[in-house]
Design an enzyme around this catalytic site. Structure first.
Site, PDB file in Angstrom:
ATOM      1  N   HIS A   1       0.838  -1.200   0.000  1.00  0.00           N
ATOM      2  CA  HIS A   1       0.000   0.000   0.000  1.00  0.00           C
ATOM      3  C   HIS A   1       0.871   1.248   0.000  1.00  0.00           C
ATOM      4  CE1 HIS A   1      -2.152  -3.166   2.359  1.00  0.00           C
ATOM      5  NE2 HIS A   1      -3.090  -2.884   1.469  1.00  0.00           N
TER       6      HIS A   1
ATOM      7  N   ASP B   1      -2.605   7.245   5.340  1.00  0.00           N
ATOM      8  CA  ASP B   1      -2.724   7.211   3.882  1.00  0.00           C
ATOM      9  C   ASP B   1      -3.739   8.205   3.346  1.00  0.00           C
ATOM     10  OD1 ASP B   1      -4.969   5.958   4.782  1.00  0.00           O
ATOM     11  OD2 ASP B   1      -4.539   4.012   3.885  1.00  0.00           O
ATOM     12  N   GLY B   2      -4.219   9.114   4.191  1.00  0.00           N
ATOM     13  CA  GLY B   2      -4.977  10.265   3.722  1.00  0.00           C
ATOM     14  C   GLY B   2      -6.462  10.075   3.536  1.00  0.00           C
TER      15      GLY B   2
ATOM     16  N   THR C   1     -10.074  -0.322   8.473  1.00  0.00           N
ATOM     17  CA  THR C   1      -9.986  -0.599   9.903  1.00  0.00           C
ATOM     18  C   THR C   1     -11.039   0.145  10.699  1.00  0.00           C
ATOM     19  OG1 THR C   1      -7.613  -0.938   9.687  1.00  0.00           O
ATOM     20  CG2 THR C   1      -8.457  -0.517  11.899  1.00  0.00           C
TER      21      THR C   1
END
Length: 621
Positions: A229, A441-442, A487
């Site tokens: 990722h 990761d934004g 998550t």
């Protein structure tokens, strides 16, 4: 690396890719609403296998469905876990009278969402008489993030996942039961090591193309140990070494038993390992084959190891990343621990269209049903399963839990609370996005905002019952499961499931009106239930740092006699203090573990989102 795509916008891309993945095998079907690919010809007297994860890793897992491999694959958004609701549909579409094995890569969102679906499957199977067993195999094979930095997270799952699926699919086809498959799967994971390298980060369609914005590597740089990722690994090298030095370095990370951070699997001189050279998506076959040749030679010369099998191909990717993984399996230790012949399982036939290895003929079915026919076929199976009373999927607000527990009493206040909570997370999205761009990761803000918008839409359509507390929570939870991946989506879904159980416990009869005392008890019960599924605790820099003080304070104040406004205000203040405290903490769970220290101290985005949500609820009183 190119940032150009045929599909420049990610909207709808995953849905089309899932549909296309099933076109190459006439036995496959797609349940498009939940991005499920399943084998319609799977024999019911065999254990079923279900796997999945975020899109962008194809052919894992939608390209690995077929006889002798996966029964079902479920796809999330790009790099985001599918929701528990999606996975639940996959469970019900898995035709089996023998049981289920859930295979998932070791990423927090995947483990939580697939874990929740596995729990629901166990409950449903027990209702059928308890003859079907559920096993869960979590794959972690990466060595780049060592034991100390990995901490509670453990090893990331990479190339071992498709090979675990292949071996367990063959064992299931041979008639092994679920418990045996679970034992074999864990033995495979315990004896697999992987390390990767990439010349650049991959590019996600629709995201910024500027090098600085997308985190591009320099013109001569390479990342050793990069995750699938774009996460960093063991080292970032601004000046790429030559191929000879690079491959020797990677093999040392895999095999050096003196490196206590990474010595996960020993390889004796006669181990004869299985070697895999995996394409991360953007590597040419020319270079990939050259890498295989050099690695095979180095294994013999530098480590006195001669591979018994060599697999070279595309098994799990990081979109279009110009990189590769080296994976080694100690098949002799796998056999010693499980009794299974790993080589024979890899050699067994499969008709999964994207498996690069031993092939097998497909069925002679002359025509492939249209997408609409496939949807109707899938819905018929799901409806039959749900009507049996033992389904995992379907509407939660139609179950027994929605008819019990305390009544709401004030439907308009309930509507106001929901609206204010949703608006609060919508308004805080830019802040969360900023924080998550720095430490993650934004996508934290977009994820929470999207869920808030979906809940508001469901409320407007009267899809969330307002007359009974449990039904309200179930209705919101159903929207979360369908619209909030990753998550955070799994944690919210698990917490809301726990709220329902807490509300049921708190009421003596079904005529009680829900008070702050009921909600305080339910919040604490939900927090405790959540703790069974995640190791996250206060101090780990996650949303739990805000959720724990909120739930504990709410229950303490409520049971102490405080009114709703006072109890909620105190709980919200506690949540904010917990969120603020995360500025000084080091992440121990989630993808933030793999992100280095930053000069800008920002709170954990998930914890800040919990505070915003609580603030929205409190403003309703």
């Amino acid at each position: 690396m190119s940032t150009k795509h045929i599909y420049e916008d990610a909207n709808g891309l995953v849905d089309k890719a899932v549909q296309g993945a099933a076109l190459t095998n006439p036995a496959l079907r797609v349940y498009a609403p939940h991005r499920v690919v399943y084998d319609a010809e799977h024999a019911r007297d065999k254990v079923a296998l279900i796997a999945g994860g975020g899109a962008g890793h194809e052919p894992s897992f939608t390209g690995l469905v077929g006889k002798g491999l996966l029964t079902v694959a479920v796809s999330g958004d790009i790099f985001a876990s599918p929701s528990a609701a999606q996975i639940a549909s996959g469970v019900d579409l898995a035709a089996t009278d023998k049981g289920l094995v859930v295979i998932v890569n070791n990423y927090t969102g995947d483990c939580l969402n697939f874990g929740l679906a596995a729990e629901k499957a166990r409950s449903a199977y027990n209702g059928e008489g308890g003859k079907k067993h559920v096993e869960m195999v979590i794959v972690g094979d990466d060595v780049s993030v060592g034991r100390t930095k990995g901490g509670l997270v453990g090893r990331r799952g990479i190339t071992a996942a498709p090979f675990t699926c292949k071996a367990l699919g063959a064992a299931a086809e041979a008639g092994e039961d679920a418990a045996t498959l679970g034992k074999i799967g864990r033995a495979i994971v315990n004896n697999a090591v992987t390390v990767g390298s990439s010349l650049d980060h991959c590019h996600v369609p629709g995201r910024a193309k500027e090098d600085e914005e997308r985190g591009a590597l320099g013109p001569n740089a390479i990342e050793v140990g990069m995750g699938i990722h774009n996460e960093p690994g063991v080292s970032h090298l601004e000046n790429k070494p030559n191929s000879d030095e690079l491959l020797s370095h990677m093999l040392k990370l895999l095999l050096n038993q003196d490196d206590k951070e990474r010595a996960f699997v020993p390889f004796e001189k006669d181990a004869d390992p299985v070697l895999v050279i995996n394409n991360l998506g953007g590597m040419s076959n020319l270079e990939l084959s050259a890498i295989a040749a050099d690695v095979e030679e180095k294994l013999l010369k530098e480590w006195q190891l001669r591979p018994v099998r060599v697999y070279v191909g595309t098994y799990i990717t990081s979109l279009n990343a110009p990189g590769f993984n080296i994976t080694l399996f100690n098949h002799k230790r796998i056999k010693s621990e499980s009794g299974a012949d790993f080589l024979a399982l890899l050699d067994a036939p499969t008709d999964a269209p994207n498996w690069v290895g031993v092939g097998h003929g497909w069925s002679n079915q002359p025509t492939l049903p249209t997408p609409e026919e496939q949807r109707k076929e899938s819905e018929a199976i799901l409806k039959k399963k749900q009507e049996s009373g033992h389904g995992v999927s379907g509407s939660a607000t139609e179950g027994a839990a929605a008819s019990n527990g305390p009544v709401t009493g004030d439907a308009e206040l309930t509507r106001k609370v929901i609206e204010n909570a949703c608006q609060a997370v919508i308004d805080v999205e830019p802040t969360l996005t900023k924080y998550d761009t720095i430490v993650g990761d934004g996508d934290a803000g977009e994820t929470l905002r999207g869920c808030g918008e979906a809940v508001l839409a469901a409320l407007k359509k009267d899809q969330i019952p307002l007359d009974r507390a449990t039904a309200t929570v179930l209705g919101i939870g159903e929207v979360i499961e369908s619209n909030m991946g990753g998550t955070s989506g799994a944690i919210y879904a698990l917490f809301f499931t726990g709220l329902v159980q807490g509300l049921l416990e708190s009421a003596k009869d079904n005529q009680e009106r829900a008070t702050i005392q009921h909600w305080g008890h339910a919040a604490l019960a939900a927090l405790r239930s959540l703790g069974n599924y995640t190791p996250a605790r206060p101090g780990d820099r996650t949303l739990v740092d805000a959720l724990t003080p909120f739930a504990e304070t709410l229950n303490e104040k409520a049971q102490g006699g405080a009114d709703a406004k006072s109890a909620l205000s105190a709980a919200t203040d506690a949540a904010k203090q917990g969120a603020e405290h995360t500025r000084e903490l080091t992440a121990r769970l989630g993808r933030a573990v793999y992100v280095g220290e930053t000069s800008e101290k920002v709170p954990d985005p998930g914890a800040w989102g919990i505070w915003a949500l609580a603030e929205g609820v409190t403003k309703s009183f």
